[in-house]
Design a protein around this motif. Structure first.
Motif, mmCIF file in Angstrom:
data_model
loop_
_atom_site.group_PDB
_atom_site.id
_atom_site.type_symbol
_atom_site.label_atom_id
_atom_site.label_comp_id
_atom_site.label_asym_id
_atom_site.label_seq_id
_atom_site.Cartn_x
_atom_site.Cartn_y
_atom_site.Cartn_z
ATOM 1 N N ASP A 57 -9.649 -10.223 22.979
ATOM 2 C CA ASP A 57 -8.298 -10.369 23.371
ATOM 3 C C ASP A 57 -7.372 -9.302 23.613
ATOM 4 O OD1 ASP A 57 -7.767 -10.810 20.799
ATOM 5 O OD2 ASP A 57 -6.314 -12.423 21.388
ATOM 6 N N TRP A 58 -8.034 -8.447 23.357
ATOM 7 C CA TRP A 58 -8.089 -6.960 23.666
ATOM 8 C C TRP A 58 -6.956 -6.990 24.759
ATOM 9 C CZ3 TRP A 58 -7.660 -3.778 27.912
ATOM 10 C CH2 TRP A 58 -7.889 -4.737 28.824
ATOM 11 N N ALA A 59 -6.593 -7.831 26.169
ATOM 12 C CA ALA A 59 -5.726 -7.477 27.033
ATOM 13 C C ALA A 59 -4.590 -8.461 26.096
ATOM 14 C CB ALA A 59 -6.296 -8.196 28.281
ATOM 15 N N TYR A 60 -4.618 -9.031 25.465
ATOM 16 C CA TYR A 60 -2.678 -10.758 25.291
ATOM 17 C C TYR A 60 -2.843 -10.230 24.391
ATOM 18 C CZ TYR A 60 -6.666 -12.380 28.970
ATOM 19 O OH TYR A 60 -6.675 -12.182 30.342
ATOM 20 N N GLY A 61 -3.486 -9.823 22.679
ATOM 21 C CA GLY A 61 -2.796 -9.545 22.077
ATOM 22 C C GLY A 61 -2.281 -11.144 20.833
ATOM 23 N N ASN A 62 -3.113 -11.636 21.217
ATOM 24 C CA ASN A 62 -2.186 -13.434 20.649
ATOM 25 C C ASN A 62 -3.169 -13.080 18.939
ATOM 26 O OD1 ASN A 62 -2.723 -14.782 22.481
ATOM 27 N ND2 ASN A 62 -5.229 -15.012 22.913
ATOM 28 N N ASP A 63 -3.513 -11.927 18.311
ATOM 29 C CA ASP A 63 -3.690 -12.504 16.328
ATOM 30 C C ASP A 63 -3.307 -11.197 16.096
ATOM 31 O OD1 ASP A 63 -4.634 -9.564 17.337
ATOM 32 O OD2 ASP A 63 -6.693 -10.097 16.486
ATOM 33 N N ILE A 64 -1.952 -10.615 16.719
ATOM 34 C CA ILE A 64 -0.901 -9.863 16.047
ATOM 35 C C ILE A 64 -0.143 -10.286 14.888
ATOM 36 C CG2 ILE A 64 1.190 -8.265 16.759
ATOM 37 C CD1 ILE A 64 -0.265 -7.688 18.935
ATOM 38 N N ASP A 65 0.207 -11.230 15.160
ATOM 39 C CA ASP A 65 1.265 -12.112 13.448
ATOM 40 C C ASP A 65 -0.206 -12.245 12.860
ATOM 41 O OD1 ASP A 65 3.789 -12.127 15.170
ATOM 42 O OD2 ASP A 65 3.125 -14.397 15.887
ATOM 43 N N ALA A 66 -0.896 -12.650 12.901
ATOM 44 C CA ALA A 66 -1.981 -12.291 11.972
ATOM 45 C C ALA A 66 -2.685 -11.184 11.054
ATOM 46 C CB ALA A 66 -3.098 -13.478 12.031
ATOM 47 N N ARG A 67 -2.520 -10.499 12.004
ATOM 48 C CA ARG A 67 -2.820 -8.765 11.088
ATOM 49 C C ARG A 67 -1.925 -8.105 10.955
ATOM 50 N NH1 ARG A 67 -7.865 -7.224 13.290
ATOM 51 N NH2 ARG A 67 -7.430 -5.468 11.936
ATOM 52 N N PRO A 68 -1.510 -7.503 9.354
ATOM 53 C CA PRO A 68 -0.468 -7.233 9.187
ATOM 54 C C PRO A 68 -1.288 -5.768 8.764
ATOM 55 C CG PRO A 68 -0.888 -8.293 7.021
ATOM 56 C CD PRO A 68 -1.456 -9.446 8.543
ATOM 57 N N TRP A 69 -0.134 -4.732 8.486
ATOM 58 C CA TRP A 69 -0.863 -3.160 9.076
ATOM 59 C C TRP A 69 -0.721 -2.932 7.640
ATOM 60 C CZ3 TRP A 69 2.464 1.531 10.582
ATOM 61 C CH2 TRP A 69 2.020 2.303 10.543
ATOM 62 N N ASP A 70 -1.556 -2.815 6.823
ATOM 63 C CA ASP A 70 -1.237 -2.672 5.316
ATOM 64 C C ASP A 70 -2.446 -0.995 5.200
ATOM 65 O OD1 ASP A 70 -1.149 -1.623 2.618
ATOM 66 O OD2 ASP A 70 -1.469 -3.946 1.957
ATOM 67 N N PHE A 71 -1.780 0.391 5.373
ATOM 68 C CA PHE A 71 -2.737 1.167 5.850
ATOM 69 C C PHE A 71 -3.478 1.170 4.105
ATOM 70 C CE2 PHE A 71 -3.190 5.695 4.642
ATOM 71 C CZ PHE A 71 -4.066 6.140 6.190
ATOM 72 N N GLN A 72 -2.592 1.399 2.999
ATOM 73 C CA GLN A 72 -3.096 1.950 1.648
ATOM 74 C C GLN A 72 -3.925 0.990 1.510
ATOM 75 O OE1 GLN A 72 0.171 2.194 -0.686
ATOM 76 N NE2 GLN A 72 -0.830 4.021 -1.990
ATOM 77 N N ALA A 73 -3.931 -0.496 1.825
ATOM 78 C CA ALA A 73 -5.172 -1.276 1.374
ATOM 79 C C ALA A 73 -6.578 -0.790 1.607
ATOM 80 C CB ALA A 73 -4.409 -2.603 1.102
ATOM 81 N N GLU A 74 -6.482 -1.051 3.146
ATOM 82 C CA GLU A 74 -7.865 -0.870 3.829
ATOM 83 C C GLU A 74 -8.025 0.769 3.548
ATOM 84 O OE1 GLU A 74 -7.978 -0.829 8.241
ATOM 85 O OE2 GLU A 74 -6.385 -2.518 8.286
ATOM 86 N N GLU A 75 -7.529 1.777 3.412
ATOM 87 C CA GLU A 75 -8.127 3.153 3.407
ATOM 88 C C GLU A 75 -8.388 3.308 1.227
ATOM 89 O OE1 GLU A 75 -9.121 4.943 5.750
ATOM 90 O OE2 GLU A 75 -8.152 4.154 6.925
ATOM 91 N N CYS A 76 -7.340 2.029 0.812
ATOM 92 C CA CYS A 76 -8.082 2.493 -0.330
ATOM 93 C C CYS A 76 -9.530 1.441 -0.743
ATOM 94 C CB CYS A 76 -7.486 1.861 -1.237
ATOM 95 S SG CYS A 76 -5.429 3.151 -2.151
ATOM 96 N N ALA A 77 -9.629 0.616 -0.421
ATOM 97 C CA ALA A 77 -11.088 -0.270 -0.200
ATOM 98 C C ALA A 77 -11.904 0.579 0.126
ATOM 99 C CB ALA A 77 -10.557 -1.520 0.695
ATOM 100 N N LEU A 78 -11.498 1.527 1.490
ATOM 101 C CA LEU A 78 -12.976 2.475 1.879
ATOM 102 C C LEU A 78 -13.107 3.125 1.005
ATOM 103 C CD1 LEU A 78 -14.539 2.444 4.499
ATOM 104 C CD2 LEU A 78 -12.914 3.909 5.176
ATOM 105 N N ARG A 79 -12.345 3.875 0.742
ATOM 106 C CA ARG A 79 -12.490 5.273 -0.293
ATOM 107 C C ARG A 79 -13.719 4.544 -1.720
ATOM 108 N NH1 ARG A 79 -11.407 10.136 -1.758
ATOM 109 N NH2 ARG A 79 -11.535 10.312 0.586
ATOM 110 N N GLU A 80 -13.239 3.667 -2.630
ATOM 111 C CA GLU A 80 -13.557 2.397 -3.392
ATOM 112 C C GLU A 80 -15.305 2.436 -3.240
ATOM 113 O OE1 GLU A 80 -13.546 -0.849 -6.049
ATOM 114 O OE2 GLU A 80 -11.981 -1.098 -4.209
#
Length: 822
Positions: A734-757
């Motif tokens: 749903d790229w054109a509507y943005g319905n899941d914004i509230d469910a997706r907090p922006w945690d840059f460090q956690a995502e990148e650290c999981a990928l780095r692991e």
């Protein structure tokens, strides 16, 4: 290793925010008017994207205009030596055997200890590689003899000899220390390096390019040279690693005299030759999917992109001011008819506009003005016409001229189907079944149909298979045993780059920053002009203009080489193994690559693409065949007659593709695009009427659309329509509507650290041999250990008695120590 522990370049204030640094008052109006006029006149660009430009263009970009006098110097040194050997005959008149004999003589002369004599011989070899142009009448003849001579030089082993000389020059501490102490570095400081790198570049580029009339022995030589460059034959590492070392040494200020443009061009062409270009990548991808028993690709992406047509660019603010004035004048009589040339291939009306207009509660004035409430200051091509007679009634089916089909087949990932079923089960049944995508019990019929449609378009990528396999190997290292790793060129290059990967990435980005047209000159920045500035600075206006063009051209070529090099590395590593791609991507992100690319595009991109920083009469091989006309200020200002600059458009597309690679499926990096306010920057890039560039801009806009807010989407409906028609669909995205914004907090460090692991686990399992030794079985049986056969050297029995006497009998043994408690 954590993100904050990495060494990253300090690239401050990368995005010159327009809000803070815009000119005021009349300047804004003038800039907008100028931008509006340039965008109105922008034509379709007949540009065909490929691995490289034409061979002639690629060879001419090797030389700076400042190096022009050296062509004659190379010829003079060759003729001085050749005259004593050939006695009045010309090179093109010799038989092949006589030519081979002369090249062998030059090869022997390269080994002399006198530095000046070596340089003269190297210049003579360079003249041969350049095509003995003094004996040719046309540019075609020059290229013919250059090709003939290059294959001859390779066959005689010249490349290996040049490599040894290059290693000596790199390790020449005296030259490095004198260059560091110099206040200003010029062409003279890098003469030997430039000659050696020029010969090597000519050899790599000429042998790399295939032609229809190649001899069988040349085709064999090409394959041999390709394998040689990609194999660890040079000091146990591929040739590209030596060039990467030169880049890092230059960026650490230890060797400021290195001719960086030539190094980067040679590095790019070496990677392109050994790993393969974009068409080879597509073939490798097809073979890789067959090997993994995956269904074939739905389409050939290269062909689809080439078949696309450019769209109308978005509007500038200046045009909308005029439109609003026209609307105010025409509003009194009756509702005007809006003619809309939409931003898409098919010039169709956007079916979503009326829905949005009805949804919004607007005041009567806005509603009366047709589409005025939906126009953004960046949108364009809304032209108010005088009220025409009412059109004849037509059937409803003819009202909107829809396209026959979208260019891309839709794709669905398995996790998208899982997410859809999880939501549906929660809604209709009240519980979930985990990753089960087969059980549909209790779900209504429309959900069955939806799942069926999703599965029809399910796409499993090579990367997903690799990640799944890696998880299995991590969980069961003993059961699954050692992984068989194919020794491809990409694998060997990655193995060589891995220990210093972050240094290589940071060095390339520092050079890209220094060469970007938006960069301000700073005292602590890298001097990338060492191989373009002459010993004596210009004294006339004409000389200054010529040097200015040369410097701009020099920077453009560096951007071109770095952008193509980074894109090739990312694409090949992604195909070789997804975690190899991820580690390079992460190093790029941590080194501020995303804001750097956005800074690059934060300029008048139309001016950059149509820049004329070239002097055709000084380009090789034109300058060595034809008489040199007198240069004037007017001829330099006029430049060439091309509609656009190939290398600059090529660089822009490459940088957009790199940005797409870094942000695709990465929520935290997509949010970086939003935070850095990339939408207006990218939207300005849509002014370039070239289909491929617009496609990658629209992709970048699509992934952040849901975070830009409803008002932005409503104001940019033509851009939204173009995204719908040009970019591939993900069926339940749903790229054109943005319905899941509230469910997706922006945690840059956690995502990148999981990928780095995950990356570190992969590298440790696959490349850390000391760790793998923990799982090697140990034999604890005394009899079997003593019974093992040990291979001894042939001369052991001669010295066996002496060894016994020295190591056994003469050593006192404390037997009592065995009886004592430790």
């Amino acid at each position: 290793m954590q993100a904050e522990d990495m060494e990253v370049p300090i690239i401050n204030n990368l995005i010159d925010n327009g809000d803070r640094q815009k000119p005021k008052g009349k300047d804004v109006f003038k800039d907008q008017q100028k931008e509006s006029e340039s965008s109105m006149e922008s034509p379709n660009l007949e540009f065909e994207y490929g691995d490289t430009d034409t061979l002639t263009a690629e060879l001419s970009e090797l030389y700076s205009y400042t190096e022009e006098p050296e062509f004659a110097l190379n010829r003079d040194y060759f003729e001085e030596d050749f005259r004593t050997h050939a006695r009045g005959r010309r090179w093109i008149e010799l038989t092949v055997e006589e030519q081979r004999a002369y090249v062998m003589r030059l090869l022997d002369a390269l080994e002399v200890t006198d530095r000046d004599k070596r340089l003269k011989v190297a210049r003579a070899i360079l003249y041969l590689a350049q095509g003995v142009f003094d004996e040719c009448d046309t540019e075609v003849d020059v290229l013919h003899w250059s090709r003939h001579n290059v294959f001859l030089l390779y066959d005689m082993g010249i490349f290996t000899a040049l490599l040894e000389l290059l290693s000596m020059e790199i390790d020449n501490n005296q030259a490095c220390s004198s260059a560091v102490r110099k206040p200003a570095i010029s062409l003279a400081d890098s003469t030997e390096l430039r000659v050696l790198l020029s010969i090597m570049y000519l050899m790599v580029e000429t042998i790399r390019v295939q032609t229809e009339d190649d001899r069988p022995e040349w085709r064999t030589a090409r394959e041999a040279f390709k394998n040689e460059l990609g194999s660890p034959l040079y000091n146990g590492e591929p040739f590209a690693l030596l060039l990467f070392t030169m880049v890092t040494k230059f960026c650490s200020m230890n060797a400021p005299h290195f001719p960086m443009k030539k190094v980067l061009l040679l590095l790019w062409k070496t990677i392109l030759f050994t790993l393969g270009g974009f068409e080879e990548l597509q073939e490798m991808k097809v073979r890789g999917r067959e090997r993994l028993n995956l269904p074939p690709l739905p389409e050939d992406s290269i062909k689809v992109v080439r078949a696309m047509r450019a769209a109308s660019p978005p509007a500038s603010a200046m045009e909308l001011i005029e439109q609003q004035q026209q609307q105010k004048r025409g509003r009194r009589s009756r509702r005007p008819l809006v003619k809309q040339d939409s931003l898409d291939t098919y010039n169709e009306r956007d079916p979503f506009k009326n829905d949005d207009a009805r949804d919004e509660e607007e005041d009567p004035e806005d509603t009366d003005s047709g589409i005025e409430g939906e126009v953004d200051p960046m949108d364009r091509d809304v032209i108010i016409q005088p009220p025409p007679p009412p059109p004849p009634l037509r059937p409803p089916t003819e009202r909107v001229n829809f396209p026959k089909g979208l260019p891309w087949a839709p794709k669905v990932r398995e996790k998208d189907i899982e997410h859809f079923l999880e939501t549906s089960r929660n809604k209709f049944i009240g519980f979930t079944l985990g990753n089960d995508i087969e059980t549909l019990v209790g779900l209504p019929r429309p959900i069955h149909e939806s799942v069926k449609t999703l599965k029809q378009h399910k796409y499993v990528s090579i990367a997903e298979v690799q990640i799944k396999r890696e998880d299995e190997l991590q969980q069961c290292p003993l059961t699954l045993g050692e992984e068989e790793v194919e020794e491809t060129s990409a694998e060997m290059l990655y193995l060589g780059m891995l220990p210093n990967l972050s240094q290589y990435v940071i060095a390339l980005l520092k050079l890209l920053l220094a060469a970007a047209p938006t960069s301000k000159a700073k005292t602590d920045s890298i001097n990338i002009l060492a191989d373009v500035l002459p010993e004596e600075m210009p004294i006339t206006v004409l000389q200054s203009m010529k040097l200015g063009i040369d410097v701009n051209r020099h920077k453009e070529i560096i951007v071109k080489a770095i952008s193509a090099l980074l894109l090739l590395l990312l694409k090949h590593y992604k195909l070789n193994h997804i975690y190899q791609f991820e580690i390079v991507s992460q190093h790029l992100v941590f080194a501020n690559c995303i804001p750097l690319i956005l800074k690059f595009f934060n300029q008048n991109i139309m001016s950059y693409i149509s820049a004329k920083n070239s002097i055709c009469v000084l380009d090789f091989p034109h300058c060595v065949v034809h008489e040199m006309p007198e240069l004037t200020a007017e001829s330099l200002e006029a430049g060439d007659s091309n509609q656009f600059c190939w290398r600059n458009l090529f660089s822009c597309i490459n940088l957009l593709r790199i940005l797409n690679k870094l942000t695709k499926w990465k929520h935290s990096r997509t949010m970086m695009l939003v935070v850095f306010k990339s939408a207006p920057i990218l939207k300005r890039a849509l002014k370039v009427k070239q289909a491929m560039m617009q496609l990658y801009v629209l992709k970048l806009l699509k992934i952040q659309t849901k975070y830009l807010g409803r008002q932005w989407r409503k104001s940019n409906m033509k851009t939204m329509s173009a995204i719908y028609q040009k970019v591939r669909h993900r069926l339940n995205d749903d790229w054109a509507y943005g319905n899941d914004i509230d469910a997706r907090p922006w945690d840059f460090q956690a995502e990148e650290c999981a990928l780095r692991e995950s990356i570190e686990k992969f590298n440790s399992r696959r490349y850390d041999r000391s760790r793998n030794g923990e799982f090697a079985p140990v034999d604890n049986c005394l009899q079997s250990v003593l019974g093992q056969r040990v291979d001894l050297p042939e001369d052991f029995h001669y010295s066996y008695e002496m060894w016994l006497e020295r190591e056994v009998f003469s050593q006192p043994i404390q037997w009592e120590g065995l009886l004592q408690n430790p």
